[in-house]
Scaffold this active site. Structure first.
Site, PDB file in Angstrom:
ATOM      1  N   SER A  90       0.791  -1.228   0.000  1.00  0.00           N
ATOM      2  CA  SER A  90       0.000   0.000   0.000  1.00  0.00           C
ATOM      3  C   SER A  90       0.822   1.276   0.000  1.00  0.00           C
ATOM      4  O   SER A  90       0.336   2.322  -0.440  1.00  0.00           O
ATOM      5  CB  SER A  90      -0.940   0.019   1.212  1.00  0.00           C
ATOM      6  OG  SER A  90      -0.203   0.025   2.426  1.00  0.00           O
ATOM      7  N   HIS A 146      -5.367  -3.994  -1.448  1.00  0.00           N
ATOM      8  CA  HIS A 146      -5.085  -3.031  -2.515  1.00  0.00           C
ATOM      9  C   HIS A 146      -4.974  -3.722  -3.874  1.00  0.00           C
ATOM     10  O   HIS A 146      -4.188  -3.329  -4.720  1.00  0.00           O
ATOM     11  CB  HIS A 146      -3.823  -2.240  -2.183  1.00  0.00           C
ATOM     12  CG  HIS A 146      -4.012  -1.320  -1.023  1.00  0.00           C
ATOM     13  ND1 HIS A 146      -4.544  -0.056  -1.151  1.00  0.00           N
ATOM     14  CD2 HIS A 146      -3.764  -1.499   0.302  1.00  0.00           C
ATOM     15  CE1 HIS A 146      -4.606   0.520   0.039  1.00  0.00           C
ATOM     16  NE2 HIS A 146      -4.142  -0.337   0.931  1.00  0.00           N
ATOM     17  N   LYS A 204     -12.542  -0.784   0.480  1.00  0.00           N
ATOM     18  CA  LYS A 204     -11.789  -0.016  -0.514  1.00  0.00           C
ATOM     19  C   LYS A 204     -12.527  -0.088  -1.855  1.00  0.00           C
ATOM     20  O   LYS A 204     -13.472   0.642  -2.084  1.00  0.00           O
ATOM     21  CB  LYS A 204     -10.351  -0.510  -0.583  1.00  0.00           C
ATOM     22  CG  LYS A 204      -9.574  -0.211   0.701  1.00  0.00           C
ATOM     23  CD  LYS A 204      -8.135  -0.653   0.641  1.00  0.00           C
ATOM     24  CE  LYS A 204      -7.334  -0.158   1.837  1.00  0.00           C
ATOM     25  NZ  LYS A 204      -7.842  -0.621   3.148  1.00  0.00           N
TER      26      LYS A 204
END
Length: 425
Positions: free
Chosen positions: A212, A240, A271
Site C-alpha cells: 500500500s 489493494h 476499498k
C-alpha cells in the site's frame, strides 16, 4: 458528572485527599501522564509528521467539498479504486438492506448475529475468488488479527515480507508460531528462510499482494514456486488488489496466474468494493470452519451492519457482471505515471494505481501536500512511522472515476508545487 471528574483528574486536580493519599497519588500520576503525552505530541509536531484530519462535507468521490467552504476539490488520496463508494446502485442496495434487515444485529455472529445476507455475501465472496468458503469480519485488520493465532502453533513457522501491512505484522505477533522476516520481495532471502524453516511442521508464507505504501506487486509466481519446492502454504492480503487487478478484478493471484497456488486470501470490503467497511478471509472450507470456532475478532465482534453488507454485495454483483470498470484502471494509471515521470518526479511501484511521489523529506512532503490543496488537489504526505525514515512521499491514488482532465490537472499542480519547493529543477 463523570466527564467533569475525569477532566479534573487529567488537569491534576480533583478535590480531597492529603498528599499521601491514593487520590493525590492518582492526581500526580495523571499530571505526569499529561506532561509526557504533551511532550510526545510536541515532538511529533516538531518532526513535521503531525497528521491532521481534514473534514469532508460531501460524499466520497473524485470531486469533494471540504468543511469550511472548500468546494470543487479533486480527490487523489482515496482507496475508492472503482468509484463505487457513491455509485447509485450501491447506495440503493444499502438503503434496501437497512430497511429490510435493520440498523444492526446487536450481537456477535454465533449468538443471534447471522442474517441471510451475511451468508449470501460470504458465498458470493468465495465464488468471486474461486474458493470453497469465506468468513466476514468487521475489517481486514480484524481478519489479519484473527487468522494466524487460530491457524498456527509453536510447531509451525510463518515467513513474512518485511514491508507487510501493520495488520499482518500485528496478527503474526499474536500467534505462537516461529517467526521469520524476509527482505522485501527478495526471493533469495525467502528461500534461505524457507530452508531454515524446514524443521517446523507447517510453513506459511505471508505477503501483501500489492503493497500500500510503495505501489509494488508481490512476485507471487516466484513465491508460489518456492512454496511448492519447500512444501509451504501461501497467504496474501489483497486489500489493494481486490476489484481491479487481474482480468476480472480478482486480484494479484489472477493477475499473475497463480489462483490455484494461493491457499488463503484476506481482503477488504472497505476499498474497491463499495468503500464502507468490513473484511474477510476466503480459502479451504475446513479453515473457514476453524476460524468460526477460534478466531477471536470474529467471535467477539458484532456482525457487519446490514447496510454495509448490502453495499459490498451489490459492488460484487457489478464486478461479476462486467470487468469494464476494472479494466479502465490501467490506462488512467499509466497516464498519471508517465506524465509525472516526464515532469521529473520519481514514482515508486509499477502499473498500480497507488502512485507514491517520492520526496524523501517529511517536511517537504507535508508542505507540498498542503500547497497542492491550495491548488484544489487533495493528496496526503506520508512519513515516519507510516513509512521508513528518509522515504517520505505523497501517495497519489488513481480511481476509475477520474477523468483524463482530472489527471492532467493533478500533474500540472504537482509540477508547479514541485518547482516552488525545489523538488523539481
Amino acid at each position: 458528572m463523570w466527564r467533569g471528574a475525569a477532566v479534573r483528574v487529567l488537569r491534576g486536580g480533583g478535590g480531597g485527599g492529603g498528599a499521601g493519599s491514593p487520590r493525590a497519588a492518582s492526581g500526580t500520576a495523571a499530571a505526569q501522564l499529561r506532561r509526557r503525552l504533551e511532550s510526545e505530541l510536541e515532538d511529533i509536531r516538531g518532526a513535521g509528521t503531525w497528521k491532521s484530519e481534514r473534514v469532508i462535507a460531501s460524499r466520497q468521490g473524485p470531486h469533494l467539498r471540504l468543511a469550511g467552504g472548500g468546494a470543487g476539490i479533486l480527490n487523489f488520496c482515496a482507496n475508492n479504486y472503482l468509484g463505487l463508494s457513491s455509485h447509485p446502485e450501491v447506495i440503493r442496495a444499502a438503503v434496501e438492506a437497512l430497511e429490510k434487515f435493520g440498523a444492526g444485529l446487536s450481537s456477535v455472529r454465533f449468538i443471534c448475529g447471522t442474517q441471510s445476507i451475511h451468508k449470501d455475501l460470504e458465498e458470493k465472496i468465495a465464488r468471486f475468488h474461486h474458493r470453497e468458503d469465506a468468513i466476514l469480519y468487521a475489517s481486514c485488520f480484524d481478519a489479519n488479527a484473527g487468522i494466524f493465532e487460530a491457524l498456527l502453533t509453536p510447531e509451525d513457522a510463518v515467513l513474512s515480507d518485511e514491508l507487510n501491512h501493520a495488520s499482518i505484522i500485528d496478527g503474526i505477533r499474536l500467534c505462537k508460531a516461529n517467526k521469520y522476516r524476509y527482505k522485501h520481495m527478495d526471493m533469495q532471502d525467502l528461500e534461505a528462510k524457507l530452508q531454515d524453516a524446514q524443521k517446523h511442521r507447517l510453513r506459511l508464507v505471508a505477503t501483501d499482494g500489492a503493497f500500500s505504501m510503495d505501489g509494488d506487486i508481490a512476485p507471487l509466481r516466484e513465491i508460489c514456486q518456492l512454496a511448492q519446492k519447500y512444501d509451504a502454504l501461501v497467504f496474501i492480503d489483497e486489500c489493494h488488489a481486490t476489484g481491479f487487478l487481474g482480468p476480472n478484478g480478482r486480484g494479484t493471484d489472477e493477475l499473475l496466474g497463480v489462483m490455484d497456488k494461493v491457499t488463503i486470501i484476506n481482503s477488504t470490503l472497505g476499498k474497491a468494493l463499495g468503500g464502507a467497511a468490513g473484511g474477510y478471509t476466503t480459502g479451504p472450507k475446513p479453515l473457514i470452519d476453524l476460524l468460526r470456532q477460534r478466531s477471536r475478532p470474529y467471535l467477539f465482534s458484532n456482525s457487519l451492519p446490514p447496510a454495509v453488507v448490502g453495499c459490498a454485495s451489490k459492488a460484487l454483483d457489478l464486478l461479476m457482471e462486467s470487468n469494464a470498470i476494472a479494466q479502465s484502471m490501467a490506462a488512467k494509471t499509466q497516464r498519471f505515471r508517465s506524465k509525472m515521470t516526464a515532469a521529473g518526479f520519481t514514482i515508486s511501484g509499477k502499473d498500480h494505481p497507488i502512485c507514491p511521489v517520492m520526496l524523501g523529506d517529511a517536511r517537504l512532503a507535508a508542505v507540498m501536500a498542503e500547497d497542492m490543496l491550495n491548488r484544489g488537489i487533495y493528496v496526503i504526505g506520508f512519513s515516519y512511522p507510516v513509512v521508513p525514515k528518509g522515504k517520505a512521499r505523497i501517495r497519489v491514488q488513481i480511481s476509475a472515476v477520474h477523468s483524463d482532465e482530472d489527471i492532467d490537472r493533478c500533474v500540472e499542480a504537482f509540477t508547479e508545487v514541485g518547482r516552488k519547493h525545489g523538488a523539481l529543477p
